[in-house]
Design a protein around this motif. Structure first.
Motif, PDB file in Angstrom:
ATOM      1  N   ASP A   1      24.267  15.174  40.394  1.00 37.58           N
ATOM      2  CA  ASP A   1      23.158  15.400  39.474  1.00 37.58           C
ATOM      3  C   ASP A   1      23.587  15.052  38.050  1.00 37.58           C
ATOM      4  O   ASP A   1      24.186  15.853  37.346  1.00 37.58           O
ATOM      5  CB  ASP A   1      22.738  16.874  39.585  1.00 37.58           C
ATOM      6  N   HIS A   2      23.266  13.827  37.612  1.00 36.47           N
ATOM      7  CA  HIS A   2      23.668  13.378  36.276  1.00 36.47           C
ATOM      8  C   HIS A   2      22.778  13.950  35.175  1.00 36.47           C
ATOM      9  O   HIS A   2      23.142  13.866  34.006  1.00 36.47           O
ATOM     10  CB  HIS A   2      23.631  11.845  36.204  1.00 36.47           C
ATOM     11  N   ALA A   3      21.614  14.491  35.521  1.00 39.07           N
ATOM     12  CA  ALA A   3      20.664  14.975  34.516  1.00 39.07           C
ATOM     13  C   ALA A   3      20.632  16.492  34.410  1.00 39.07           C
ATOM     14  O   ALA A   3      19.799  17.048  33.718  1.00 39.07           O
ATOM     15  CB  ALA A   3      19.266  14.451  34.833  1.00 39.07           C
ATOM     16  N   ASN A   4      21.553  17.161  35.110  1.00 40.41           N
ATOM     17  CA  ASN A   4      21.653  18.617  35.048  1.00 40.41           C
ATOM     18  C   ASN A   4      20.354  19.313  35.433  1.00 40.41           C
ATOM     19  O   ASN A   4      19.970  20.324  34.843  1.00 40.41           O
ATOM     20  CB  ASN A   4      22.104  19.079  33.656  1.00 40.41           C
ATOM     21  N   ASN A   5      19.675  18.779  36.462  1.00 33.95           N
ATOM     22  CA  ASN A   5      18.482  19.446  36.974  1.00 33.95           C
ATOM     23  C   ASN A   5      18.816  20.820  37.546  1.00 33.95           C
ATOM     24  O   ASN A   5      17.955  21.702  37.609  1.00 33.95           O
ATOM     25  CB  ASN A   5      17.828  18.581  38.057  1.00 33.95           C
ATOM     26  N   PHE A   6      20.082  20.982  37.930  1.00 34.32           N
ATOM     27  CA  PHE A   6      20.560  22.272  38.451  1.00 34.32           C
ATOM     28  C   PHE A   6      20.288  23.400  37.470  1.00 34.32           C
ATOM     29  O   PHE A   6      19.936  24.517  37.862  1.00 34.32           O
ATOM     30  CB  PHE A   6      22.061  22.164  38.747  1.00 34.32           C
ATOM     31  N   LYS A   7      20.446  23.110  36.185  1.00 32.60           N
ATOM     32  CA  LYS A   7      20.266  24.158  35.175  1.00 32.60           C
ATOM     33  C   LYS A   7      18.847  24.709  35.207  1.00 32.60           C
ATOM     34  O   LYS A   7      18.627  25.908  35.008  1.00 32.60           O
ATOM     35  CB  LYS A   7      20.582  23.603  33.786  1.00 32.60           C
ATOM     36  N   LYS A   8      17.858  23.860  35.449  1.00 34.21           N
ATOM     37  CA  LYS A   8      16.461  24.279  35.459  1.00 34.21           C
ATOM     38  C   LYS A   8      16.070  24.930  36.782  1.00 34.21           C
ATOM     39  O   LYS A   8      15.329  25.918  36.804  1.00 34.21           O
ATOM     40  CB  LYS A   8      15.557  23.076  35.182  1.00 34.21           C
ATOM     41  N   PHE A   9      16.574  24.381  37.900  1.00 33.25           N
ATOM     42  CA  PHE A   9      16.048  24.777  39.203  1.00 33.25           C
ATOM     43  C   PHE A   9      17.029  25.525  40.103  1.00 33.25           C
ATOM     44  O   PHE A   9      16.638  26.023  41.154  1.00 33.25           O
ATOM     45  CB  PHE A   9      15.536  23.541  39.956  1.00 33.25           C
ATOM     46  N   GLY A  10      18.306  25.600  39.730  1.00 31.97           N
ATOM     47  CA  GLY A  10      19.264  26.257  40.609  1.00 31.97           C
ATOM     48  C   GLY A  10      19.639  25.373  41.784  1.00 31.97           C
ATOM     49  O   GLY A  10      19.444  24.159  41.777  1.00 31.97           O
ATOM     50  N   TYR A  11      20.179  25.985  42.830  1.00 26.10           N
ATOM     51  CA  TYR A  11      20.571  25.240  44.029  1.00 26.10           C
ATOM     52  C   TYR A  11      19.341  24.936  44.893  1.00 26.10           C
ATOM     53  O   TYR A  11      18.365  25.707  44.888  1.00 26.10           O
ATOM     54  CB  TYR A  11      21.562  26.047  44.859  1.00 26.10           C
ATOM     55  N   PRO A  12      19.383  23.856  45.659  1.00 29.46           N
ATOM     56  CA  PRO A  12      18.266  23.574  46.560  1.00 29.46           C
ATOM     57  C   PRO A  12      17.995  24.709  47.545  1.00 29.46           C
ATOM     58  O   PRO A  12      16.844  24.937  47.922  1.00 29.46           O
ATOM     59  CB  PRO A  12      18.723  22.301  47.297  1.00 29.46           C
ATOM     60  N   ASP A  13      19.045  25.426  47.961  1.00 29.65           N
ATOM     61  CA  ASP A  13      18.855  26.467  48.975  1.00 29.65           C
ATOM     62  C   ASP A  13      18.713  27.869  48.388  1.00 29.65           C
ATOM     63  O   ASP A  13      18.804  28.863  49.110  1.00 29.65           O
ATOM     64  CB  ASP A  13      19.992  26.446  49.998  1.00 29.65           C
ATOM     65  N   ASP A  14      18.497  27.980  47.065  1.00 28.97           N
ATOM     66  CA  ASP A  14      18.213  29.295  46.486  1.00 28.97           C
ATOM     67  C   ASP A  14      16.911  29.849  47.068  1.00 28.97           C
ATOM     68  O   ASP A  14      15.965  29.097  47.338  1.00 28.97           O
ATOM     69  CB  ASP A  14      18.076  29.199  44.963  1.00 28.97           C
ATOM     70  N   ASP A  15      16.849  31.169  47.237  1.00 28.09           N
ATOM     71  CA  ASP A  15      15.614  31.796  47.696  1.00 28.09           C
ATOM     72  C   ASP A  15      14.575  31.747  46.582  1.00 28.09           C
ATOM     73  O   ASP A  15      14.887  31.986  45.409  1.00 28.09           O
ATOM     74  CB  ASP A  15      15.868  33.249  48.090  1.00 28.09           C
ATOM     75  N   ARG A  16      13.337  31.450  46.945  1.00 26.93           N
ATOM     76  CA  ARG A  16      12.247  31.361  45.978  1.00 26.93           C
ATOM     77  C   ARG A  16      11.050  32.165  46.469  1.00 26.93           C
ATOM     78  O   ARG A  16      10.794  32.217  47.665  1.00 26.93           O
ATOM     79  CB  ARG A  16      11.854  29.891  45.752  1.00 26.93           C
ATOM     80  N   ASP A  17      10.340  32.765  45.544  1.00 17.81           N
ATOM     81  CA  ASP A  17       9.174  33.573  45.883  1.00 17.81           C
ATOM     82  C   ASP A  17       7.953  32.665  45.964  1.00 17.81           C
ATOM     83  O   ASP A  17       7.204  32.499  45.014  1.00 17.81           O
ATOM     84  CB  ASP A  17       8.968  34.657  44.822  1.00 17.81           C
ATOM     85  N   TRP A  18       7.757  32.058  47.138  1.00 15.45           N
ATOM     86  CA  TRP A  18       6.682  31.082  47.288  1.00 15.45           C
ATOM     87  C   TRP A  18       5.302  31.722  47.210  1.00 15.45           C
ATOM     88  O   TRP A  18       4.340  31.089  46.784  1.00 15.45           O
ATOM     89  CB  TRP A  18       6.846  30.325  48.603  1.00 15.45           C
ATOM     90  N   LYS A  19       5.181  32.970  47.641  1.00 15.42           N
ATOM     91  CA  LYS A  19       3.879  33.637  47.559  1.00 15.42           C
ATOM     92  C   LYS A  19       3.431  33.770  46.106  1.00 15.42           C
ATOM     93  O   LYS A  19       2.265  33.583  45.779  1.00 15.42           O
ATOM     94  CB  LYS A  19       3.947  35.020  48.228  1.00 15.42           C
ATOM     95  N   LEU A  20       4.375  34.085  45.245  1.00 16.07           N
ATOM     96  CA  LEU A  20       4.053  34.190  43.826  1.00 16.07           C
ATOM     97  C   LEU A  20       3.887  32.819  43.192  1.00 16.07           C
ATOM     98  O   LEU A  20       3.046  32.608  42.316  1.00 16.07           O
ATOM     99  CB  LEU A  20       5.149  34.972  43.105  1.00 16.07           C
ATOM    100  N   ALA A  21       4.690  31.852  43.663  1.00 14.51           N
ATOM    101  CA  ALA A  21       4.668  30.509  43.075  1.00 14.51           C
ATOM    102  C   ALA A  21       3.367  29.777  43.340  1.00 14.51           C
ATOM    103  O   ALA A  21       3.006  28.865  42.603  1.00 14.51           O
ATOM    104  CB  ALA A  21       5.836  29.690  43.608  1.00 14.51           C
ATOM    105  N   MET A  22       2.640  30.153  44.409  1.00  9.25           N
ATOM    106  CA  MET A  22       1.389  29.449  44.723  1.00  9.25           C
ATOM    107  C   MET A  22       0.197  30.018  43.961  1.00  9.25           C
ATOM    108  O   MET A  22      -0.931  29.553  44.122  1.00  9.25           O
ATOM    109  CB  MET A  22       1.112  29.493  46.224  1.00  9.25           C
ATOM    110  N   LYS A  23       0.429  31.021  43.092  1.00  9.42           N
ATOM    111  CA  LYS A  23      -0.668  31.614  42.327  1.00  9.42           C
ATOM    112  C   LYS A  23      -0.861  30.884  41.007  1.00  9.42           C
ATOM    113  O   LYS A  23       0.099  30.614  40.292  1.00  9.42           O
ATOM    114  CB  LYS A  23      -0.391  33.100  42.087  1.00  9.42           C
TER     115      LYS A  23
END
Length: 422
Positions: free
Chosen positions: A281-303
């Motif tokens: 990741d040359h653009a440091n997208n990790f800083k904004k989004f974390g790891y690809p396999d981090d747990d995410r609250d999709w129920k809240l994210a779809m609101k």
């Protein structure tokens, strides 16, 4: 989806399948055929085509929408609104859109599947190693366009002109010989990156939206046959396209879209015995989004509404700052009014500069754990000889309470008393 379609047509009900990319459509039709779906009761097509034929198509009983984070677009809504009695099932790996309008506008509920971490543990996805620049990416140069993602012009300005040769250098250092897909932001940058790889004797080819279908198909076929090592593309190989032998992904562009980030980073996670994927990741997208396999609250994210990063990230990593006076290492988020939470002296959060030619470092969860532990140890040391009245932050109170064996609620009570928390 193919199994749902089979059960639907077995009952003599009609099913419709919607997708927006030609390459995915052909794969889906093959899957439906192999699953035993009655083709006479199936309407499958690209949304761009079916929206023009919506008044002449047979009425479906079930509609299956792939990559459904796009389903709020007018072309999709034109079809879905035409058949109000149909059961509509929306499928997506990333149920979140850039912007405030989310899928709760068209969906009654969300059924969350197994997490990326669980699928990796069970062998359905490959484990990965993640590499990022050691410093921060200069996001101040990035400007958002009408799509919600960054404009090409601002990405061109933010990315260092040295990045193209640097990409080849880091590939040779981190993932030599691996089949890799490079994601970049413009045709010009894609051509430069491919040329840099070829100049170093590493076979590479560039494809983009202007590339003819025949040339694109040939490029993908050569890549699948391992005749070329590097496939450089501009926003083509994100959703659905089958590239089973990708062992490395190189992100040569930043993005403001979680969906794009996950599609970029997970492109290399097709499993194979003994495989460990590499994400560079040359653009440091990790800083904004974390790891690809981090747990995410999709129920809240779809609101719909203003989304905060915490709704999507469990642990996005931490930005730390060192105080020039007491040398305390603190979280940047703890710096209030420009003062160190440990000693109260002015503290500088130094402005980030674009990364050009430094070696990327591995962003391991163990490394993040050690950073957190180091911060906690430093706080503990700072409160060792202090009195309660001298404690100036919640972190200090928590460390003091832990040091003296107080109950966890003590720190919160004292912090509230001192006006540090509401």
């Amino acid at each position: 989806m193919a199994e749902i379609a089979r059960r639907t047509t077995d009952k003599r009900n009609r099913v419709m399948f919607l997708i927006h990319r030609r390459e995915v459509l052909s794969q889906a039709i093959d899957s439906f055929k192999n699953q035993g779906v009655n083709s006479e009761l199936l309407t499958a097509g690209m949304v761009q085509t079916l929206t023009r034929r919506v008044n002449t198509m047979p009425t479906p009983d079930v509609i299956l929408v792939d990559e459904a984070h796009h389903a709020l677009a007018k072309s999709y809504q034109n079809i879905l609104n035409k058949f109000p009695e149909a059961v509509i099932l929306l499928f997506t790996a990333t149920p979140h859109r850039t912007g405030r309008i989310q899928l709760d506008q068209i969906a009654d509920d969300i059924i969350v599947g197994q997490s990326i971490h669980d699928l990796t543990e069970k062998g359905f996805l490959a484990p990965f190693r993640y590499f990022q620049p050691p410093g921060d990416f200069n996001e101040k140069m990035l400007k958002r366009g009408s799509t919600g993602d960054y404009t090409n012009e601002s990405m061109q300005e933010a990315m260092s002109t040295k990045i193209f040769g640097h990409i080849v250098k880091q590939y040779n250092r981190i993932a030599p010989g691996k089949q890799a897909v490079v994601y970049t932001y413009s045709i010009d940058s894609a051509i430069k990156i491919a040329n840099e790889f070829n100049a170093e004797g590493i076979s590479a080819i560039e494809v983009d939206g202007t590339t003819s279908k025949d040339r694109r198909d040939i490029a993908v076929k050569r890549f699948k046959n391992q005749e070329i090592k590097i496939l450089v593309n501009v926003n083509l190989f994100t959703e659905g396209v089958d590239l089973p032998n990708v062992d490395c992904v190189i992100m040569a562009r930043p993005t403001a879209s979680l969906a794009l980030y996950l599609q970029f980073s997970m492109r290399c996670l097709n499993p194979r015995k003994g495989k460990t994927a590499i994400i560079i990741d040359h653009a440091n997208n990790f800083k904004k989004f974390g790891y690809p396999d981090d747990d995410r609250d999709w129920k809240l994210a779809m609101k719909s509404g203003k989304q905060k990063s915490q709704t999507l990230l469990k642990d996005p990593g931490i930005s730390i700052v060192t105080c020039d006076y007491c040398f305390a290492v603190v979280k940047a988020s703890e710096v209030k009014d420009g003062k160190c939470p440990m000693c109260g002296k002015p503290i500088k959060v130094h402005e980030a500069k674009p990364v050009s030619d430094v070696d990327l470092v591995e962003a391991s969860k163990e490394r993040q754990r050690k950073i957190k532990a180091a911060i906690q140890d430093r706080v503990m040391t700072n409160v060792l000889n202090k009195k309660v009245g001298e404690l100036k932050s919640f972190a200090e109170l928590a460390a003091y309470g832990k040091l003296h064996g107080y109950k966890p609620g003590w720190a919160y009570f004292m912090a509230k008393k001192k006006g540090l928390v509401k």
